[in-house]
Design an enzyme around this catalytic site. Structure first.
Site, mmCIF file in Angstrom:
data_model
loop_
_atom_site.group_PDB
_atom_site.id
_atom_site.type_symbol
_atom_site.label_atom_id
_atom_site.label_comp_id
_atom_site.label_asym_id
_atom_site.label_seq_id
_atom_site.Cartn_x
_atom_site.Cartn_y
_atom_site.Cartn_z
ATOM 1 N N ASN A 60 -84.950 -42.899 24.765
ATOM 2 C CA ASN A 60 -86.157 -42.059 25.234
ATOM 3 C C ASN A 60 -85.718 -40.466 25.028
ATOM 4 O O ASN A 60 -84.483 -40.318 24.880
ATOM 5 C CB ASN A 60 -86.390 -42.168 26.877
ATOM 6 N N GLU A 88 -86.563 -30.772 20.489
ATOM 7 C CA GLU A 88 -86.979 -32.048 20.385
ATOM 8 C C GLU A 88 -86.896 -32.782 19.013
ATOM 9 O O GLU A 88 -86.385 -33.884 18.634
ATOM 10 C CB GLU A 88 -88.055 -32.585 21.325
ATOM 11 N N ASP A 101 -85.100 -41.917 33.742
ATOM 12 C CA ASP A 101 -84.305 -40.764 33.262
ATOM 13 C C ASP A 101 -82.820 -40.994 33.510
ATOM 14 O O ASP A 101 -82.280 -39.901 33.924
ATOM 15 C CB ASP A 101 -84.765 -39.426 33.587
ATOM 16 N N GLY A 146 -97.939 -37.300 19.776
ATOM 17 C CA GLY A 146 -97.083 -38.083 18.693
ATOM 18 C C GLY A 146 -96.180 -37.108 18.026
ATOM 19 O O GLY A 146 -95.813 -37.204 17.019
ATOM 20 N N SER A 147 -95.963 -35.837 18.501
ATOM 21 C CA SER A 147 -95.273 -34.786 17.669
ATOM 22 C C SER A 147 -93.863 -35.236 17.469
ATOM 23 O O SER A 147 -93.376 -34.993 16.357
ATOM 24 C CB SER A 147 -95.330 -33.378 18.135
ATOM 25 N N ASN A 148 -92.932 -36.008 18.331
ATOM 26 C CA ASN A 148 -91.810 -36.263 18.102
ATOM 27 C C ASN A 148 -91.790 -37.650 17.071
ATOM 28 O O ASN A 148 -90.920 -37.586 16.238
ATOM 29 C CB ASN A 148 -91.079 -36.988 19.451
ATOM 30 N N HIS A 178 -86.175 -36.842 26.727
ATOM 31 C CA HIS A 178 -86.488 -36.011 28.213
ATOM 32 C C HIS A 178 -86.542 -34.305 27.840
ATOM 33 O O HIS A 178 -85.581 -34.034 27.302
ATOM 34 C CB HIS A 178 -85.798 -36.455 29.069
HETATM 35 C C1 GRF Z 1 -92.031 -34.673 24.828
HETATM 36 O O1 GRF Z 1 -91.872 -33.521 25.578
HETATM 37 C C2 GRF Z 1 -90.989 -35.662 25.397
HETATM 38 O O2 GRF Z 1 -89.981 -35.060 25.804
HETATM 39 C C3 GRF Z 1 -91.651 -36.242 26.531
HETATM 40 O O3 GRF Z 1 -93.180 -36.278 26.363
HETATM 41 C C4 GRF Z 1 -93.521 -35.442 25.464
HETATM 42 C C5 GRF Z 1 -93.912 -36.497 24.157
HETATM 43 O O4 GRF Z 1 -94.543 -35.349 23.353
HETATM 44 N N1 GRF Z 1 -90.961 -37.587 26.933
HETATM 45 P P1 GRF Z 1 -95.081 -35.850 21.748
HETATM 46 O O5 GRF Z 1 -96.262 -36.714 22.182
HETATM 47 O O6 GRF Z 1 -94.001 -36.439 21.046
HETATM 48 O O7 GRF Z 1 -95.775 -34.767 20.994
#
Ligand code: GRF
Length: 201
Positions: A108, A180, A151, A12-14, A110
């Site tokens: 999404n 990201e 994708d 869940g870093s994003n 990617h």
């Molecule tokens: C990211 O690299 C994203 O591009 C891919 O899954 C990964 C998720 O990472 N779809 P996080 O859980 O957000 O850290």
């Protein structure tokens, strides 16, 4: 008002980057209404709970068949009046019925410059290994709409990163992940402010 559901399977870093941007007021007129994971131990659920956001473990395995799972997911999204589904490391394919119900409302991220290095099997380290094996000098991240194909939906925003000499899949993964964390909040800001229009024909 963007009413966001975040779906993820892992750390869940994003999602953390998106939350930060929301809390800093960078993404106006938007809130996360529910966080959903197919994995009960996912960091993304923990993070949601620590921010007092509804965190729901919802997996195919809890249902007798896929139709029931899809019905439960759609019900959950509707109950929270979600109008934007944000996939952040969600490792399951979106069922066509969900794609259809939220047409042009599912995004999404990617970890490569689509349309290159996307499609079935192109996830996690596989992506970065393929980029390095191909001899590309540039990679990056892509925020795109989700349709029935992996994708494949319309590209909304991209950012690139140069590969260094001796780049490994691990070092590239770390570089792309950093990108990201800027790109996803920026894409959501542009959606919230109407600079990216999702509903174009
Ligand atoms: C990211 O690299 C994203 O591009 C891919 O899954 C990964 C998720 O990472 N779809 P996080 O859980 O957000 O850290």
């Amino acid at each position: 008002m963007l009413r966001i559901a975040v779906l993820g399977s892992g750390r869940g870093s994003n999602f953390a980057a998106i939350l930060r941007a929301l809390e800093e007021g960078v993404i106006p007129n938007a809130r996360v209404c529910v966080v959903i994971s197919n994995n009960s131990g996912a960091g993304i659920l923990e993070l949601a709970r620590s921010h007092n956001l509804p965190a729901v473990h919802l997996s195919h395995k809890q249902f007798a068949d896929e139709q029931q799972f899809v019905r439960a997911l759609l019900e959950l999204l509707r109950r929270h009046e979600v109008n934007l589904v944000v996939l952040a490391g969600y490792m399951k394919r979106m069922h066509p019925a969900v794609v259809d119900a939220y047409r042009k409302r599912i995004v999404n991220i990617h970890p490569a410059l689509l349309p290159k290095f996307g499609g079935a099997g192109m996830y996690g380290h596989h992506v970065h290994e393929a980029v390095i094996a191909s001899g590309e000098r540039v990679s990056g991240a892509t925020v795109h709409l989700v349709d029935e194909e992996y994708d494949h939906g319309r590209i909304l925003l991209q950012q690139s990163v140069s590969l260094s000499a001796g780049e490994t899949a691990d070092s590239l993964a770390a570089k792309v992940l950093q990108i990201e964390h800027q790109l996803y909040p920026e894409a959501l800001r542009q959606i919230a402010e109407g600079q990216i229009i999702l509903d174009t024909p």
